[in-house]
Enzyme design. Structure first.
Site, PDB file in Angstrom:
ATOM      1  N   GLU A 107       0.840  -1.196   0.000  1.00 30.15           N
ATOM      2  CA  GLU A 107       0.000   0.000   0.000  1.00 30.15           C
ATOM      3  C   GLU A 107       0.874   1.244   0.000  1.00 30.15           C
ATOM      4  O   GLU A 107       1.838   1.331   0.774  1.00 30.15           O
ATOM      5  CB  GLU A 107      -0.912   0.052   1.236  1.00 30.15           C
ATOM      6  CG  GLU A 107      -1.998  -1.004   1.292  1.00 30.15           C
ATOM      7  CD  GLU A 107      -2.853  -0.875   2.556  1.00 30.15           C
ATOM      8  OE1 GLU A 107      -2.785   0.181   3.238  1.00 30.15           O
ATOM      9  OE2 GLU A 107      -3.592  -1.831   2.868  1.00 30.15           O
ATOM     10  N   GLU A 156     -13.441   5.541  -1.282  1.00 30.69           N
ATOM     11  CA  GLU A 156     -14.366   4.739  -0.468  1.00 30.69           C
ATOM     12  C   GLU A 156     -15.158   5.679   0.440  1.00 30.69           C
ATOM     13  O   GLU A 156     -14.729   6.018   1.549  1.00 30.69           O
ATOM     14  CB  GLU A 156     -13.597   3.705   0.351  1.00 30.69           C
ATOM     15  CG  GLU A 156     -12.897   2.659  -0.506  1.00 30.69           C
ATOM     16  CD  GLU A 156     -12.250   1.563   0.320  1.00 30.69           C
ATOM     17  OE1 GLU A 156     -12.901   0.538   0.552  1.00 30.69           O
ATOM     18  OE2 GLU A 156     -11.091   1.759   0.729  1.00 30.69           O
ATOM     19  N   LYS A 168     -16.070   4.801   4.291  1.00 27.14           N
ATOM     20  CA  LYS A 168     -15.058   4.494   5.305  1.00 27.14           C
ATOM     21  C   LYS A 168     -15.183   5.467   6.463  1.00 27.14           C
ATOM     22  O   LYS A 168     -15.399   6.664   6.268  1.00 27.14           O
ATOM     23  CB  LYS A 168     -13.645   4.581   4.719  1.00 27.14           C
ATOM     24  CG  LYS A 168     -13.285   3.442   3.782  1.00 27.14           C
ATOM     25  CD  LYS A 168     -11.791   3.334   3.563  1.00 27.14           C
ATOM     26  CE  LYS A 168     -11.100   2.753   4.783  1.00 27.14           C
ATOM     27  NZ  LYS A 168      -9.687   2.434   4.539  1.00 27.14           N
ATOM     28  N   GLU A 188      -9.670   9.772   4.725  1.00 30.23           N
ATOM     29  CA  GLU A 188      -9.824   8.320   4.652  1.00 30.23           C
ATOM     30  C   GLU A 188     -10.722   7.891   3.495  1.00 30.23           C
ATOM     31  O   GLU A 188     -10.614   6.769   3.009  1.00 30.23           O
ATOM     32  CB  GLU A 188     -10.404   7.777   5.960  1.00 30.23           C
ATOM     33  CG  GLU A 188      -9.382   7.570   7.056  1.00 30.23           C
ATOM     34  CD  GLU A 188      -8.323   6.546   6.672  1.00 30.23           C
ATOM     35  OE1 GLU A 188      -8.684   5.419   6.279  1.00 30.23           O
ATOM     36  OE2 GLU A 188      -7.129   6.869   6.743  1.00 30.23           O
TER      37      GLU A 188
END
Length: 505
Positions: free
Chosen positions: A272, A326, A329, A335
């Site tokens: 990541e 996303e 999240k 985030e």
């Protein structure tokens, strides 16, 4: 004549050996992949996800689970997949060999080889996110691996677990780095397992967080992989190695930390890394421009095979975090905004990737071409041209006398035409423009007169292109295919040399 025959026989055996080696190493070339999270209020259907992957020529993905529908959609695409044991399943698997065997049966054996599963990620940052499971993490790794062995899949599918770079203490200078010693009872047997099974250390590297937590010590350009003047680079006082970015420093710190525990041959894969494109008011550097800059720089850095100061030329394959924003999240705004695309597949920003091949090249305004290098030995160019028009399967008929690309009639011009055709056939990967070092990627259109090259906008602005090889097969990705061809080409050149030597002897 007997000696000549024996020499040719020896040379042919060498050729076969080299071809075997080239096949074995073809899949080991550096790559950029993406992580696919699913915390979206409107998650695209798996077939839509795969369509986006194909359109962006993404050939390596990491899933955070082993979703059946996703694995079915990825079948027969050639896309290489890392699947994951979610953190909430680790306790069960780590305490039961049969549970691990059932997991592998349902999520691996049921899909492989149609779905090209290459590794299993056992959890994610377990040592920091789920410390109560740390004591059984190595058991979980071993049980999953044993299940693969029982299915004769252990040589094709590796097992590892992603670690947060935060467990590396005293990370600068990198040569002084070491892992949090309280984790050594887990890390030592884990690294021993990775080493003995030929696996790799999965590492999550986030320069964004290092920058945010440095209280101004880390410069933004240093975190973003922007070019730095030599006097602004960080210097390891022990090795005198210069570091121009956080990413390389963290990766080297991991290698030094492993060496501190006497493990020196476990490779690192960054599972990541990325940068958020939007943040809260207290995250002023989570911007579209910074996210674009970081990911564009990172992709170029990896694919250009720069390597790190400790391991120059040995690039670290990296998965970008992440494919989609996303929106569901929890946590701060940042985030929810690490994605390269929204749920509709629209780019959040246009990556600046000229010269880095086709992967994630969602900027269609910057066309790239593959040309012969000036000053290259003509014999090497001719050998590469012969290969491209032969085993490389390039249609070189436009180079025949009387055809549009015959003039100018010289090896550089003809090689450039053949190289560029092959480069586009293989999806414009950086590896497809090498030809044993006699070719290079450029943004300058080599088209001339009525000789229009693939990817050229031509005189009327119409895009000329060649359809890249379909991913609808179980074969490896096109970059790996090229690595085989490139190695075979080098082997063929070598075999001619060996036979020639035998003749003169």
């Amino acid at each position: 004549m007997g000696f000549l025959f024996g020499s040719e026989s020896m040379a042919l055996k060498l050729l076969l050996l080299l071809l075997v080696i080239s096949v074995a190493t073809a899949d080991e070339d550096v790559f950029i992949g993406v992580n696919i999270g699913t915390a979206l209020s409107e998650m695209p259907h798996p077939t839509q996800v795969v369509a986006l992957l194909k359109a962006q020529q993404i050939r390596h993905v990491r899933l955070y689970d082993a979703d059946r529908a996703m694995l079915v959609a990825l079948a027969n695409t050639g896309i290489k997949v890392i699947i994951s044991v979610p953190n909430d399943q680790i306790l069960g698997i780590g305490q039961s060999n049969s549970t691990a065997a059932n997991w592998v049966s349902q999520n691996v054996v049921a899909h492989y080889p149609a779905t090209n599963i290459t590794a299993i990620s056992v959890g994610s940052e377990v040592l920091t996110a789920l410390p109560n499971a740390a004591k059984i993490l190595v058991s979980a790794l071993k049980y999953i691996h044993s299940a693969l062995v029982a299915s004769n899949l252990d040589s094709q599918i590796k097992v590892s677990t992603p670690l947060s770079s935060s467990i590396i203490l005293d990370s600068f200078p990198p040569s002084q780095a070491f892992f949090n010693r309280s984790l050594n009872p887990v890390l030592v047997p884990m690294l021993s397992f990775l080493q003995s099974t030929g696996s790799f250390l999965m590492l999550n590297v986030y320069p964004y967080y290092d920058y945010m937590q440095s209280n101004g010590v880390i410069a933004l350009d240093y975190a973003l992989l922007n070019p730095l003047q030599a006097n602004k680079e960080a210097v390891d006082s022990n090795t005198l190695l210069h570091y121009s970015n956080v990413f390389d420093a963290v990766v080297d710190a991991a290698y030094y930390a492993m060496a501190f525990l006497n493990f020196t041959n476990v490779p690192v894969v960054v599972t990541e890394s990325g940068w958020p494109s939007k943040g809260d008011s207290n995250e002023p550097d989570a911007t579209l421009d910074n996210a674009n800059t970081y990911n564009s720089n990172l992709i170029r850095h990896v694919l250009n095979k720069t390597g790190t100061p400790k391991r120059p030329g040995l690039a670290v394959s990296t998965f970008i975090y992440e494919l989609y924003n996303e929106d569901t999240k929890p946590g701060p705004v940042s985030e929810k905004n690490w994605g390269l695309f929204d749920a509709n597949g629209t780019p959040i920003y246009i990556l600046r990737l000229t010269g880095s091949g086709a992967v994630l090249a969602n900027d269609t305004t910057n066309q790239t071409f593959c040309t012969a290098k000036d000053g290259t030995d003509t014999k090497m160019l001719q050998a590469a041209l012969d290969w491209a028009c032969g085993p490389g399967k390039v249609d070189c008929s436009p180079l025949l006398q009387g055809e549009p690309c015959y003039e100018p009639d010289n090896v550089i011009s003809h090689a450039t035409y053949a190289f560029d055709n092959y480069y586009h056939q293989m999806g414009k990967t950086s590896a497809a423009c090498d030809f044993n070092g006699v070719a290079a990627i450029t943004t300058t259109d080599p088209s001339h007169g009525s000789c229009i090259f693939p990817g050229s906008l031509g005189k009327n602005g119409t895009l000329f292109n060649i359809t890249a090889p379909s991913l609808n097969s179980t074969s490896a990705d096109s970059s790996s295919a090229y690595n085989f061809h490139s190695s075979a080409f080098a082997s063929i050149v070598l075999i001619h040399v060996l036979i020639s030597c035998a003749v003169f002897l």
